[in-house]
Design a protein around this motif. Structure first.
Motif, PDB file in Angstrom:
ATOM      1  N   ASP C  76       0.915  -1.185  -0.018  1.00 31.72           N
ATOM      2  CA  ASP C  76      -0.053   0.181   0.016  1.00 31.72           C
ATOM      3  C   ASP C  76       0.820   1.366   0.059  1.00 31.72           C
ATOM      4  O   ASP C  76       0.522   2.250  -0.763  1.00 31.72           O
ATOM      5  CB  ASP C  76      -0.922   0.072   1.270  1.00 31.72           C
ATOM      6  CG  ASP C  76      -2.274  -0.597   1.162  1.00 31.72           C
ATOM      7  OD1 ASP C  76      -2.481  -1.066  -0.174  1.00 31.72           O
ATOM      8  OD2 ASP C  76      -2.953  -0.797   2.012  1.00 31.72           O
ATOM      9  N   HIS C  80       0.770   4.315  -2.370  1.00 28.94           N
ATOM     10  CA  HIS C  80       0.467   5.832  -1.798  1.00 28.94           C
ATOM     11  C   HIS C  80       1.557   6.516  -2.407  1.00 28.94           C
ATOM     12  O   HIS C  80       1.508   7.851  -2.779  1.00 28.94           O
ATOM     13  CB  HIS C  80       0.704   5.843  -0.126  1.00 28.94           C
ATOM     14  CG  HIS C  80      -0.709   5.052   0.263  1.00 28.94           C
ATOM     15  ND1 HIS C  80      -0.713   4.814   1.715  1.00 28.94           N
ATOM     16  CD2 HIS C  80      -1.800   4.346  -0.009  1.00 28.94           C
ATOM     17  CE1 HIS C  80      -1.621   4.087   1.893  1.00 28.94           C
ATOM     18  NE2 HIS C  80      -2.330   3.531   0.698  1.00 28.94           N
ATOM     19  N   ARG C 155      -7.797   9.072  -0.938  1.00 25.32           N
ATOM     20  CA  ARG C 155      -7.314   7.619  -1.285  1.00 25.32           C
ATOM     21  C   ARG C 155      -6.342   7.040  -0.218  1.00 25.32           C
ATOM     22  O   ARG C 155      -6.490   5.878   0.152  1.00 25.32           O
ATOM     23  CB  ARG C 155      -6.792   7.400  -2.694  1.00 25.32           C
ATOM     24  CG  ARG C 155      -6.567   6.258  -3.491  1.00 25.32           C
ATOM     25  CD  ARG C 155      -6.228   6.459  -4.849  1.00 25.32           C
ATOM     26  NE  ARG C 155      -7.449   6.481  -5.558  1.00 25.32           N
ATOM     27  CZ  ARG C 155      -8.221   5.371  -6.064  1.00 25.32           C
ATOM     28  NH1 ARG C 155      -7.795   4.204  -5.840  1.00 25.32           N
ATOM     29  NH2 ARG C 155      -9.077   5.568  -6.670  1.00 25.32           N
ATOM     30  N   GLU C 159      -7.057   4.129   2.467  1.00 23.83           N
ATOM     31  CA  GLU C 159      -6.527   2.635   2.540  1.00 23.83           C
ATOM     32  C   GLU C 159      -5.687   2.683   3.897  1.00 23.83           C
ATOM     33  O   GLU C 159      -5.242   1.468   4.460  1.00 23.83           O
ATOM     34  CB  GLU C 159      -5.506   2.699   1.281  1.00 23.83           C
ATOM     35  CG  GLU C 159      -6.227   2.945   0.038  1.00 23.83           C
ATOM     36  CD  GLU C 159      -5.144   2.414  -1.123  1.00 23.83           C
ATOM     37  OE1 GLU C 159      -6.063   2.198  -2.250  1.00 23.83           O
ATOM     38  OE2 GLU C 159      -4.138   2.314  -1.101  1.00 23.83           O
ATOM     39  N   PHE C 162      -6.630   0.898   7.985  1.00 25.82           N
ATOM     40  CA  PHE C 162      -6.185  -0.694   8.599  1.00 25.82           C
ATOM     41  C   PHE C 162      -4.601  -0.780   8.953  1.00 25.82           C
ATOM     42  O   PHE C 162      -4.683  -1.249   9.778  1.00 25.82           O
ATOM     43  CB  PHE C 162      -6.576  -1.811   7.268  1.00 25.82           C
ATOM     44  CG  PHE C 162      -5.345  -2.306   6.679  1.00 25.82           C
ATOM     45  CD1 PHE C 162      -4.654  -3.262   7.267  1.00 25.82           C
ATOM     46  CD2 PHE C 162      -5.120  -1.780   5.312  1.00 25.82           C
ATOM     47  CE1 PHE C 162      -3.455  -3.774   6.439  1.00 25.82           C
ATOM     48  CE2 PHE C 162      -3.859  -2.234   4.656  1.00 25.82           C
ATOM     49  CZ  PHE C 162      -3.091  -3.460   5.258  1.00 25.82           C
ATOM     50  N   HIS C 163      -3.964   0.125   8.418  1.00 25.43           N
ATOM     51  CA  HIS C 163      -2.458   0.177   8.748  1.00 25.43           C
ATOM     52  C   HIS C 163      -2.297   0.599  10.270  1.00 25.43           C
ATOM     53  O   HIS C 163      -1.559  -0.188  11.339  1.00 25.43           O
ATOM     54  CB  HIS C 163      -1.610   1.478   7.967  1.00 25.43           C
ATOM     55  CG  HIS C 163      -1.600   0.909   6.656  1.00 25.43           C
ATOM     56  ND1 HIS C 163      -0.744   1.600   5.852  1.00 25.43           N
ATOM     57  CD2 HIS C 163      -2.161   0.134   5.856  1.00 25.43           C
ATOM     58  CE1 HIS C 163      -1.099   1.343   4.622  1.00 25.43           C
ATOM     59  NE2 HIS C 163      -1.927   0.134   4.677  1.00 25.43           N
TER      60      HIS C 163
END
Lengths: 106, 271, 316
Positions: C76, C80, C155, C159, C162-163
């Motif tokens: 991810d 990014h 965006r 995402e 969840f990190h």
């Protein structure tokens, strides 16, 4: 731009994979929507890269890619001339017209 | 969201009908498939953060994630077949190199990008054609795992085939490099379809596909790609084998040292 | 008709004040463009370099589940970085140029990634603390004045959510586990706490560009405001985990309705910014190596694309 600078620009842009704009259809029945861009050497790779970059979370079912240099855009300086004239065409909208209450289905 | 644990044990009525012997054989074979996906996924994951361009970093990580997902489904099934209470992690983290059953190809180092692409291509070409048969397998659980993996492997094969072509057809340097990778790695490709004693037995009872049946389509695909890449398929290569019987190259020991570091250092803990 | 008498710059500011997004082809002051390129590329570089400290634990993750999660998280980050480089490219720079600036040391990236990851608990701390700090910075940027940047951040934030959770979950699992695991968690917190506080940048009085950036709405809170928010958010979470934040001055201040906390070691901060952190050379070295060793691959793909296009022309 000076000649040397121009050549330098050409060399630089050539050494880098071209930029592509990515459009994704999120589900059947919807338009493709611009989601971002990426670099790829050719169209086939651009589609695959788009799949790997922009659909990791089930965001799409169809992909379009367009090399960025092929996108022609309207000029913001023309915005008033382009878009303001539509402001006074209220008669184009259904709410402009009065329909008697007793008339249904219109 | 799909998870590796999507296959409920009850989905496999065949399980009860297997003799203890067949069940043990199937366990060993599923373990071999799981080891294979794990080691290749592990190798690919080593690229993460070091790829030639961001877009390809993402692509390789996607392939690695697919393989790890397949790994987990397979280990979970293997654990059930064994029925000794071992978990997917026990199977991955607490077995030694000589107990691992992956073919030699997948444990080969990443090398340069051409090495990785060729290793991937050779594996994908087998994996894809093998899974295509496996989806019709008598063992429903294996068939179900194969069905999910086949979609992924289709993409993997597309990715690695196109890269072989790009590198072969690209520049002089890329051609030279990919040629070298082919010369280096081709000798590990034969093991994929040379059946071991275990595989022969399972093939005899019709529980896994005959490799002879997929050899022709594998060769056809390899020929097509290599031709488009202006590359030549090496002839009369001495094929190294042994991995599927637990005789590995020295590389595997180092992979496991890293892979199993935490579980070996802190036995029996939950993470 | 007042607007006609406004300068271009005044009109620009008026649009920003009215929360109208600026788009790539709109007129913008040079300084706005330059500042944005610097800020966005710095952010992109941080994602790219940020892959390394976590990336080196992918091969050592303690379970198959953790391995998959960590790999997808680091992947991810590549995504990014890519979104952000693309946003910066709309301002007229190229990714190659930005990478050249990163590799030459001209461009900066977040100093936090110059600290080493030494134990599995560091994966917890990076997710929980470092991503937690990053999110505080990033969420307001979803409303930043430059359209492509704001959209990229939407965006990223989506995402990113969840990190931090996976980081917290790692910490929680460790804290509920064996004594060695809890000790591992505390040891990691001890190392990461202060560097994370440094992520928000120098104190407001040492941050001369803040006012202009806030005016342009490419920064929406000051460094000290965000740092305070972070401490207020994290201290209770550490308590929940049964961990102790390594700062004896952390104390709830009833009057301020916020936590007091100690002073960051600014000498260390500047030393790391200037290249003297534990891992500066390794991180940059790894990026340069990947880029240089990838050059022939990128060239090959271009050469093949050109050859194929030429063949299609001949065939047609």
């Amino acid at each position: 731009m000076k000649h040397d600078a121009l050549i330098q620009t050409v060399i630089m842009t050539q050494s880098e994979w071209p930029l592509w704009e990515v459009f994704i259809r999120s589900k059947q029945g919807l338009d493709h929507k611009h989601v971002g861009s990426l670099h790829a050497a050719d169209a086939q790779m651009a589609i695959q890269n788009a799949r790997d970059v922009y659909t990791r979370r089930q965001e799409g079912i169809s992909i379009w890619v367009v090399e960025s240099k092929h996108v022609h855009a309207s000029n913001p300086d023309d915005a008033e001339a382009f878009f303001d004239p539509a402001n006074d065409k209220v008669y184009r909208h259904p709410t402009f017209y009065q329909v008697p209450d007793s008339i249904k289905h219109m | 969201m799909e998870d590796a644990m999507q296959f409920a044990p009850s989905e496999n009525p065949a399980l009860a009908t297997y003799s203890p012997e067949v069940r043990q054989q199937l366990f060993r074979f599923v373990l071999q498939l799981a080891d294979t996906s794990l080691i290749l996924g592990h190798r690919l994951s080593e690229w993460c953060g070091h790829g030639p361009i961001l877009e390809q970093d993402l692509a390789m990580a996607n392939i690695a994630l697919d393989l790890l997902g397949e790994t987990r489904s397979l280990y979970q099934y293997a654990a059930e077949l064994e029925g000794q209470g071992r978990t997917e992690d026990d199977l991955a983290y607490l077995r030694s190199a000589t107990e691992y059953r992956n073919p030699l190809l997948v444990e080969q180092p990443n090398g340069d990008f051409a090495d990785t692409v060729v290793r991937q291509f050779l594996f994908d070409n087998f994996h894809y054609h093998f899974l295509k048969q496996l989806v019709n397998n008598a063992d429903e659980r294996l068939a179900a795992i194969a069905e999910k993996s086949l979609k992924e492997a289709t993409y993997h094969l597309k990715w690695s085939s196109e890269w072989v072509i790009r590198l072969g057809d690209g520049t002089e340097e890329s051609h030279r490099r990919v040629e070298k990778s082919i010369a280096e790695l081709w000798r590990f490709s034969g093991e994929l379809t040379i059946p071991t004693a275990l595989e022969k037995e399972l093939q005899t009872i019709g529980l896994i596909p005959e490799y002879a049946d997929i050899q022709a389509s594998m060769t056809a695909h390899a020929e097509r790609v290599m031709e488009e890449a202006s590359l030549v398929i090496p002839q009369q290569v001495f094929m190294l084998t042994g991995g599927k019987d637990g005789r590995h190259t020295e590389h595997l020991g180092y992979i496991l040292t890293e892979l199993q570091y935490m579980q070996r250092t802190y036995p029996g803990m939950t993470w | 008709m007042e607007t006609l008498e406004m300068t271009q710059e005044e009109q620009f500011q008026a649009r920003i004040d009215a929360d109208v997004r600026i788009e790539p082809k709109d007129w913008m002051p040079d300084a706005y463009r330059k500042t944005l390129i610097r800020q966005i590329s710095q952010h992109a570089h941080s994602e790219l370099v940020g892959m390394l400290p976590e990336g080196n634990w992918i091969t050592r993750a303690p379970s198959l589940k953790r391995k998959s999660i960590l790999l997808s998280k680091v992947q991810d980050e590549a995504g990014h970085g890519l979104y952000l480089y693309s946003a910066a490219e709309t301002l007229g720079t190229t990714r190659d140029q930005m990478l050249a600036d990163l590799h030459s040391g001209k461009a900066k990236y977040s100093s936090i990634f110059n600290y080493p990851t030494l134990s599995w608990a560091d994966m917890g701390c990076v997710g929980w603390l470092v991503d937690g700090a990053a999110i505080l910075n990033q969420v307001p940027l979803c409303r930043t004045s430059y359209g492509p940047y704001a959209r990229a951040m939407v965006r990223v934030c989506k995402e990113e959510s969840f990190h931090q959770r996976q980081g917290f979950e790692i910490m929680q699992t460790l804290c509920e586990g064996a004594p060695e695991q809890k000790a591992m968690a505390q040891e990691a917190l001890n190392r990461w706490w202060w560097p994370t506080l440094m992520m928000f940048g120098p104190k407001d009085e040492d941050s001369p560009n803040t006012a202009q950036s806030m005016n342009w709405r490419i920064k929406r809170f000051t460094n000290d405001e965000l740092r305070q928010k972070f401490v207020d958010m994290m201290v209770p979470q550490a308590e929940f985990l049964g961990l102790t934040v390594p700062d004896t001055q952390v104390k709830w201040n009833e009057a301020r309705q916020a936590y007091d906390f100690g002073e960051v070691n600014w000498d260390e901060f500047w030393a790391v910014v200037k290249g003297n952190g534990m891992c500066n050379r390794d991180r940059l070295g790894a990026r340069v190596k990947a880029h240089e060793e990838g050059a022939w691959v990128r060239e090959a793909a271009m050469a093949h694309a050109a050859k194929r296009a030429a063949r299609q022309v001949v065939a047609a």
